[in-house]
Design an enzyme around this catalytic site. Structure first.
Site, PDB file in Angstrom:
ATOM      1  N   HIS A 113       0.840  -1.218   0.000  1.00 57.32           N
ATOM      2  CA  HIS A 113       0.000   0.000   0.000  1.00 57.32           C
ATOM      3  C   HIS A 113       0.870   1.262   0.000  1.00 57.32           C
ATOM      4  O   HIS A 113       0.438   2.305   0.476  1.00 57.32           O
ATOM      5  CB  HIS A 113      -0.931   0.053   1.217  1.00 57.32           C
ATOM      6  CG  HIS A 113      -1.687  -1.214   1.455  1.00 57.32           C
ATOM      7  ND1 HIS A 113      -2.957  -1.434   0.980  1.00 57.32           N
ATOM      8  CD2 HIS A 113      -1.329  -2.341   2.113  1.00 57.32           C
ATOM      9  CE1 HIS A 113      -3.359  -2.639   1.341  1.00 57.32           C
ATOM     10  NE2 HIS A 113      -2.382  -3.216   2.025  1.00 57.32           N
TER      11      HIS A 113
ATOM     12  N   ASN B 120      14.838  16.190 -14.649  1.00 57.45           N
ATOM     13  CA  ASN B 120      13.591  15.417 -14.646  1.00 57.45           C
ATOM     14  C   ASN B 120      13.789  14.025 -15.238  1.00 57.45           C
ATOM     15  O   ASN B 120      14.535  13.872 -16.203  1.00 57.45           O
ATOM     16  CB  ASN B 120      12.534  16.149 -15.477  1.00 57.45           C
ATOM     17  CG  ASN B 120      12.235  17.525 -14.918  1.00 57.45           C
ATOM     18  OD1 ASN B 120      12.160  17.693 -13.696  1.00 57.45           O
ATOM     19  ND2 ASN B 120      12.091  18.502 -15.796  1.00 57.45           N
TER      20      ASN B 120
ATOM     21  N   SER C  24      14.762  21.437 -17.246  1.00 51.96           N
ATOM     22  CA  SER C  24      13.538  22.208 -17.459  1.00 51.96           C
ATOM     23  C   SER C  24      13.904  23.497 -18.189  1.00 51.96           C
ATOM     24  O   SER C  24      14.995  24.034 -17.995  1.00 51.96           O
ATOM     25  CB  SER C  24      12.908  22.537 -16.100  1.00 51.96           C
ATOM     26  OG  SER C  24      12.120  23.718 -16.189  1.00 51.96           O
TER      27      SER C  24
ATOM     28  N   GLN D  90      -7.960  -4.544 -42.626  1.00 51.91           N
ATOM     29  CA  GLN D  90      -6.852  -3.692 -43.078  1.00 51.91           C
ATOM     30  C   GLN D  90      -6.397  -2.739 -41.964  1.00 51.91           C
ATOM     31  O   GLN D  90      -5.211  -2.444 -41.822  1.00 51.91           O
ATOM     32  CB  GLN D  90      -7.323  -2.897 -44.304  1.00 51.91           C
ATOM     33  CG  GLN D  90      -6.369  -1.828 -44.776  1.00 51.91           C
ATOM     34  CD  GLN D  90      -6.826  -1.240 -46.104  1.00 51.91           C
ATOM     35  OE1 GLN D  90      -6.897  -1.962 -47.105  1.00 51.91           O
ATOM     36  NE2 GLN D  90      -7.161   0.024 -46.137  1.00 51.91           N
TER      37      GLN D  90
HETATM   38  N1  ARG Z   1      -4.822  -3.932 -47.834  1.00 50.20           N
HETATM   39  C1  ARG Z   1      -5.617  -5.077 -47.638  1.00 50.20           C
HETATM   40  C2  ARG Z   1      -5.604  -5.521 -46.183  1.00 50.20           C
HETATM   41  O1  ARG Z   1      -4.716  -5.172 -45.477  1.00 50.20           O
HETATM   42  C3  ARG Z   1      -5.089  -6.205 -48.470  1.00 50.20           C
HETATM   43  C4  ARG Z   1      -6.105  -7.232 -48.775  1.00 50.20           C
HETATM   44  C5  ARG Z   1      -7.107  -6.685 -49.730  1.00 50.20           C
HETATM   45  N2  ARG Z   1      -8.113  -7.653 -50.021  1.00 50.20           N
HETATM   46  C6  ARG Z   1      -9.272  -7.300 -50.543  1.00 50.20           C
HETATM   47  N3  ARG Z   1     -10.108  -8.279 -50.756  1.00 50.20           N
HETATM   48  N4  ARG Z   1      -9.612  -6.051 -50.775  1.00 50.20           N
HETATM   49  O2  ARG Z   1      -6.501  -6.187 -45.757  1.00 50.20           O
END
Ligand code: ARG
Length: 447
Positions: free
Chosen positions: A157, A287, A279, A323
């Site tokens: 604590h 720091n 500083s 993606q």
């Molecule tokens: N840039 C895409 C990703 O990272 C690559 C795969 C794209 N596939 C697709 N069916 N549009 O997912």
């Protein structure tokens, strides 16, 4: 941007929509472009093995892929917004150099398995790197735990509790980082499966040589089910970020301790000068910015994990949402690994203020020792506890921290640290260490 691979039927692209869907994808693809090229080499070898490419076509493709890798590494090939993504750039370049032979490279593969395999190769390298840093931290902590055992207060604590030692402080982090290295390896073994050849996620009407590409790319096994390859996108990234997060959790605790211990109020620790900054207004200040920024990096890793976890609320199969996982993944590792990389040096060079550590030990901190000694003499522990509590402030008078520490013989405590057990676990890991990869420079930020 050049025409996308999927352009057909004269449908016109809308520039604004293209910008939205491509986002910063092409820049992110730089991080694993070399892996994408390596996987493309394995893919064409597989196509040649089933007669879809003649051996001279296969050789030309492999040679051009090597040249592309060299040009990219030296900066004479730039992966930028003229391409929709890195995958398209590879095919465009091969077509530009080899004409129809280049146009054959994508036979039997999809960008869906292409991005999976490139990401996975990248992840494997990052986990090897993580494992290396964890072992280095564990080694420094073990060495210091066996060299110095200055008495210091042990807190619960954040209140003074019992006598501890710098050896106990270091031993704790030594074992933590041995575990973190093990976790990194276990995760690597878990994700070490080849998704290439699953195509869009349902296989293709070709006897693709998936075992051949598995071996050529150094994977431990084939990721068998074509449908699981897509299910594992994001899931494996999450597992790797969890392994990183485990090490970062301990790093954050170290940084927290040090930020307290370097205050004038504690004055337990002196950091090497390079780890502090001044500083702009207060001439008196030094720091501990570096340890504060190390502590903050935990948040970036946690955010990456959280982003990917949120993205994965998806049905089966490829969805473009996936993606977005790349940015989170590269950010998490790009922030976390450099913080871990600094830790061995910092821990190796910080110095303890032995006098301040000792001055912070007060007689009441021997009360637990006193109660247990009486219990050893036959007094029921609860009665011994009450007696020690009544006289807590005086109960330890005349005792020394060294006596308290050497009497602490419960395994893992100061009198029986068992550092040799930790050393044996660490040596065993070092014995089968995987070669250190290129380093986190591979995480290239967008320009
Ligand atoms: N840039 C895409 C990703 O990272 C690559 C795969 C794209 N596939 C697709 N069916 N549009 O997912």
């Amino acid at each position: 941007m050049a025409e996308p691979l999927w352009q057909k039927n004269g449908v016109q692209m809308d520039a604004r929509i293209m910008r939205f869907t491509a986002g910063d994808d092409v820049w992110l693809d730089r991080a694993f472009f070399l892996h994408d090229i390596a996987a493309s080499k394995a893919h064409v070898e597989g196509l040649a093995a089933i007669g879809l490419l003649k051996s001279d076509e296969c050789e030309s493709l492999r040679r051009e892929l090597d040249v592309l890798a060299e040009d990219f590494s030296r900066g004479s090939f730039v992966l930028d917004a003229q391409f929709e993504d890195g995958h398209s750039a590879i095919e465009a370049r091969l077509t530009e150099r080899l004409g129809d032979v280049g146009r054959k490279v994508h036979t039997g593969r999809s960008r869906n398995d292409q991005v999976l395999v490139a990401t996975r190769l990248w992840l494997k390298e990052r986990l090897v790197e993580l494992d290396g840093y964890c072992r280095q931290v564990a080694r420094v902590c073990l060495d210091r735990a066996s060299r110095e055992a200055l008495p210091m207060p042990g807190y619960t604590h954040l209140q003074r509790a019992v006598v501890s030692s710098t050896a106990m402080w270091f031993a704790g982090f030594a074992e933590a980082f041995v575990d973190n290295a093990v976790r990194s390896r276990d995760t690597l073994a878990w994700i070490d499966a080849n998704p290439l050849g699953s195509a869009a996620g349902y296989g293709v009407n070709l006897p693709l040589q998936r075992d051949l590409t598995t071996t050529a790319l150094g994977f431990g096994r084939l990721q068998v089910a074509a449908t699981y390859a897509q299910l594992s996108r994001g899931k494996f990234e999450l597992a790797a970020l969890e392994a990183l997060g485990s090490a970062m959790l301990d790093l954050r605790r170290i940084a927290w301790d040090l930020s307290l211990f370097t205050t004038a109020e504690f004055d337990f620790v002196h950091l090497p000068d390079e780890y502090t900054t001044g500083s702009s207004i207060m001439p008196n200040k030094r720091n501990p910015d570096v340890i504060e920024l190390m502590r903050a990096r935990y948040a970036s890793v946690a955010a990456a994990r959280c982003e990917i976890e949120q993205l994965l609320s998806l049905p089966s199969g490829y969805q473009r949402d996936l993606q977005v996982s790349k940015g989170a993944l590269f950010h998490g590792f790009g922030q976390g690994l450099p913080a871990l990389a600094l830790l061995p040096d910092l821990l190796g060079r910080l110095t303890w203020n032995g006098a301040a550590l000792r001055a912070a030990i007060e007689p009441a901190m021997y009360a637990t020792d006193v109660a247990i000694e009486r219990a050893l003499a036959g007094v029921p522990f609860r009665d011994a506890y009450r007696a020690a509590a009544e006289a807590a402030a005086r109960t330890g008078e005349g005792r020394t921290p060294e006596q308290s520490l050497s009497a602490r013989v419960s395994p893992g405590a100061a009198g029986d640290l068992r550092l040799e057990d930790l050393r044996a676990r660490l040596d065993a890991l070092d014995d089968v260490a995987v070669a250190h990869p290129a380093g986190h420079d591979a995480v290239r930020p967008p320009p």
